[in-house]
Design a protein around this motif. Structure first.
Motif, mmCIF file in Angstrom:
data_model
loop_
_atom_site.group_PDB
_atom_site.id
_atom_site.type_symbol
_atom_site.label_atom_id
_atom_site.label_comp_id
_atom_site.label_asym_id
_atom_site.label_seq_id
_atom_site.Cartn_x
_atom_site.Cartn_y
_atom_site.Cartn_z
ATOM 1 N N ALA A 57 32.159 44.577 41.507
ATOM 2 C CA ALA A 57 31.547 43.979 40.224
ATOM 3 C C ALA A 57 30.673 44.955 39.787
ATOM 4 O O ALA A 57 29.698 45.366 40.271
ATOM 5 N N GLY A 96 33.950 42.008 36.719
ATOM 6 C CA GLY A 96 34.650 42.264 37.917
ATOM 7 C C GLY A 96 36.054 41.748 38.051
ATOM 8 O O GLY A 96 36.260 40.802 37.027
ATOM 9 N N SER A 97 36.579 41.996 39.135
ATOM 10 C CA SER A 97 38.002 40.934 39.466
ATOM 11 C C SER A 97 37.899 39.667 39.952
ATOM 12 O O SER A 97 36.899 39.413 40.096
ATOM 13 N N SER A 109 40.231 41.575 34.702
ATOM 14 C CA SER A 109 38.791 41.384 34.800
ATOM 15 C C SER A 109 38.228 40.161 34.186
ATOM 16 O O SER A 109 38.967 39.526 33.298
ATOM 17 N N SER A 123 43.485 42.712 30.539
ATOM 18 C CA SER A 123 43.124 43.139 31.969
ATOM 19 C C SER A 123 43.112 41.999 32.907
ATOM 20 O O SER A 123 43.197 40.933 32.492
#
Length: 489
Positions: A308, A301-302, A288, A286
Motif C-alpha cells: 500500500a 493498495g490492493s 486497487s 484496476s
C-alpha cells in the motif's frame, strides 16, 4: 488364337485406353483448378483484405467501459495503429491486431441511442498487396436508470428510461437503506423489523433473489460498486461495538459473479494502527482501492493490503472518474487532485466564467469520465452586502457548473435557495448528469434510516452538452452513482 483370348485382349486394350483418357481428363481438370486457384488468389490479392465477420455488442458498449468491435478479415494483417482508426462521434479507444482480426476497444462507455461509425483505413495483409478500408456502423440502445423510492409502507427500486414513462418497480422491501447497480446485478442493502442487515442480490429485473454472506450480525454502510468485474464493497460494523474486539467501519469486498457460491466477504487489509475506514473508492480499470482512515491517512493498495502506498492526508474523497487515475480529495488546506499513478498532488483548478472566478461556496466535486479531465461543481451563491460575488452572506441559490480541465466553466443546472443538492452523479459515458435535490429543504424532514435522507427527493436528468433537462424523477440514489449520497454534499 482362341475366342476367349481374343476377347481378353480386347478388354485389356479398352481398359488401357480408358486409363489414358482418365489421366488426361484428370490432368486437364487439375490444371484448370490450379489456374482458377491462382486466379482467385490473384484476385484476392488485387482486392486486398476483405471482411469475413464482425462482432460488437452495442448494449454492453453503452453500459460499461472495455467493450470491443472485432473485425475478422480473410487474411493475416499487419499491425493496425490508432492513426488508422476514426470513431464518430469521437470517443477514447485503443486498437489491437491479432492474426486475421483487428479490435477497437472503447475505453469509456458510449452514449446511448447514438449511431457510431468506426472506419479503419490502409489495412494491409502480411503478404503485401493492395490495402483496404473498412467502415462499420452500429447504434447503441436507449439508456435506462434505477432509483430508490422510500415510502411510508414500503420502499422500492424502480426502473425507467429517460422518456418519462411510468417507472417499473423491480424490487420491494419494508426497509431499503441503499442499493448499487452493476452491468448484470442489483445489490440492495436492507434491514428487517428487528434491525438485521442483509445484502440482497438480484438480476436487473429483480429476479433470482439471493443473499450475500456478511461478516457478522452487524450493519452495512458505504456500499459501492466497481466500474467493472461485478465487484462490490462496503464498510461493516458489529452490532455490539461496546465489547472488546468488536469491528467498526472495516472494509470488505464481495463478488457477485457466482450465484451458487456462499463465499464469505474478504476484508481489505489496512496498514497501521487505525483500521477504521472513513471513506474509500474503487480505482477505475484496476484492482486497487483508495482508502481514507479515521485518522486521516490516505492509502492506495490492493484488497490484500500488500504494498500500500501512503498518499498523505485527507478529510474526504470526492471522486475518481471512470477512465481516469486522478482522484479529487478534500484536505484541510483546500481541494486537491492526486494522480494515483505517481502520487503527484496539485491544487484543484480554479473554476472561471467570463474570465472571473466562479462565485460561491463549493460543494462536492464530481469528476467527469475520461482522460480529458473536467468536473461538475455546485456553487452556492452568497450575497454580499454592498456588492456581488462570493464570500459570506445570505445564500441566493445554487448553480452546478461544468468545469473543463483548464477551469473554463458553464452553468448546466440552477436551483433556488429553498432547495438543497443531495448528490450529483454522471452517466457512465458522461452524456448526462443526475442531480438529486431536496425541495423546500427547511421543511423537508429527514427519515430515521441509517442513511438518513429528506422525505421528498427529486432527481433531475440533465444533458451535459447543452444543460437541457431531460426529465425529473421521484427518488434518489440513481444507478449511475457508484457511491451513496454524502451528507456533506
Amino acid at each position: 488364337m482362341s475366342t476367349d483370348a481374343t476377347r481378353g485382349g480386347r478388354r485389356a486394350a479398352a481398359r488401357r485406353r480408358r486409363g489414358r483418357a482418365f489421366a488426361g481428363t484428370f490432368a486437364a481438370v487439375a490444371g484448370t483448378l490450379a489456374v482458377l486457384g491462382l486466379a482467385g488468389a490473384a484476385a484476392g490479392s488485387a482486392q486486398g483484405p476483405r471482411v469475413t465477420a464482425v462482432q460488437v455488442d452495442p448494449a454492453a458498449a453503452a453500459a460499461a467501459s472495455g467493450s470491443r468491435l472485432i473485425v475478422t478479415m480473410n487474411q493475416s494483417l499487419r499491425a493496425i495503429t490508432p492513426a488508422q482508426v476514426s470513431v464518430t462521434p469521437a470517443t477514447e479507444f485503443t486498437v489491437d491486431t491479432s492474426g486475421r482480426s483487428l479490435g477497437v476497444r472503447f475505453t469509456l462507455p458510449l452514449h446511448d441511442d447514438t449511431e457510431y461509425t468506426v472506419r479503419v483505413s490502409r489495412i494491409s495483409g502480411l503478404g503485401g498487396g493492395p490495402v483496404a478500408s473498412v467502415t462499420e456502423r452500429f447504434t447503441t440502445p436507449k439508456t435506462s436508470i434505477f432509483l430508490l423510492q422510500r415510502g411510508r409502507v414500503e420502499d422500492r427500486i424502480v426502473r425507467s428510461d429517460l422518456s418519462g414513462t411510468d417507472p417499473e418497480p423491480v424490487f420491494r422491501a419494508a426497509h431499503i437503506e441503499d442499493f448499487r447497480a452493476t452491468s448484470s446485478h442489483l445489490v440492495i442493502s436492507t434491514l428487517d423489523a428487528r434491525g438485521k442487515a442483509a445484502l440482497v442480490v438480484t438480476d436487473l429485473r429483480g429476479r433470482h433473489q439471493r443473499e450475500l454472506p456478511l461478516p457478522g450480525a452487524g450493519t452495512v454502510t458505504r456500499l459501492q460498486s466497481a466500474d467493472r468485474g461485478e465487484l462490490i464493497g462496503y464498510t461493516y460494523s458489529d452490532a455490539d461495538l461496546g465489547t472488546s474486539g468488536a469491528r467498526e467501519s472495516r472494509l470488505y469486498t464481495a463478488s457477485l459473479k457466482d450465484a451458487a457460491a456462499r463465499t464469505p466477504p474478504v476484508e481489505v487489509a489496512v496498514s497501521g494502527a487505525e483500521k477504521r475506514v472513513a471513506d474509500w473508492r474503487f480505482v477505475p480499470d484496476s484492482d486497487s482501492i483508495l482508502v481514507l482512515t479515521y485518522d486521516g491517512r490516505m492509502l492506495l493498495g490492493s484488497p490484500s493490503g500488500r504494498g500500500a502506498a501512503d498518499l498523505g492526508t485527507g478529510t474526504a474523497i470526492d471522486g475518481i472518474a471512470r477512465g481516469s487515475s486522478v482522484a479529487v480529495v478534500q484536505r484541510a488546506d483546500g481541494m486537491v487532485t492526486v494522480d494515483l499513478t505517481d502520487a503527484k498532488v496539485a491544487p484543484l483548478v480554479e473554476a472561471t466564467a467570463s474570465g472571473r472566478a466562479v462565485p460561491g461556496h463549493l460543494g462536492v466535486v464530481t469528476p467527469l469520465p475520461g482522460k480529458a479531465g473536467g468536473s461538475l461543481r455546485p456553487y452556492t451563491v452568497l450575497d454580499v452586502a454592498g456588492g456581488s460575488g462570493g464570500g459570506t452572506g445570505v445564500p441566493e441559490g445554487t448553480t452546478v457548473y461544468r468545469v473543463a480541465a483548464d477551469g473554463v466553466s458553464g452553468a448546466v443546472f440552477e436551483m433556488p435557495v429553498a432547495d438543497a443538492i443531495q448528490q450529483i452523479c454522471v452517466s457512465p459515458s458522461g452524456q448526462y448528469a443526475a442531480v438529486t435535490v431536496a425541495p423546500d429543504s427547511v421543511h423537508n424532514d429527514y427519515d430515521d434510516y441509517l442513511l438518513p435522507m429528506p422525505v421528498k427527493l427529486v432527481t433531475h436528468i440533465v444533458t451535459l452538452a447543452t444543460g437541457h433537462e431531460v426529465h425529473a424523477f421521484s427518488g434518489f440514489a440513481p444507478s449511475w452513482c457508484q457511491v451513496p449520497p454524502s451528507l456533506g454534499q
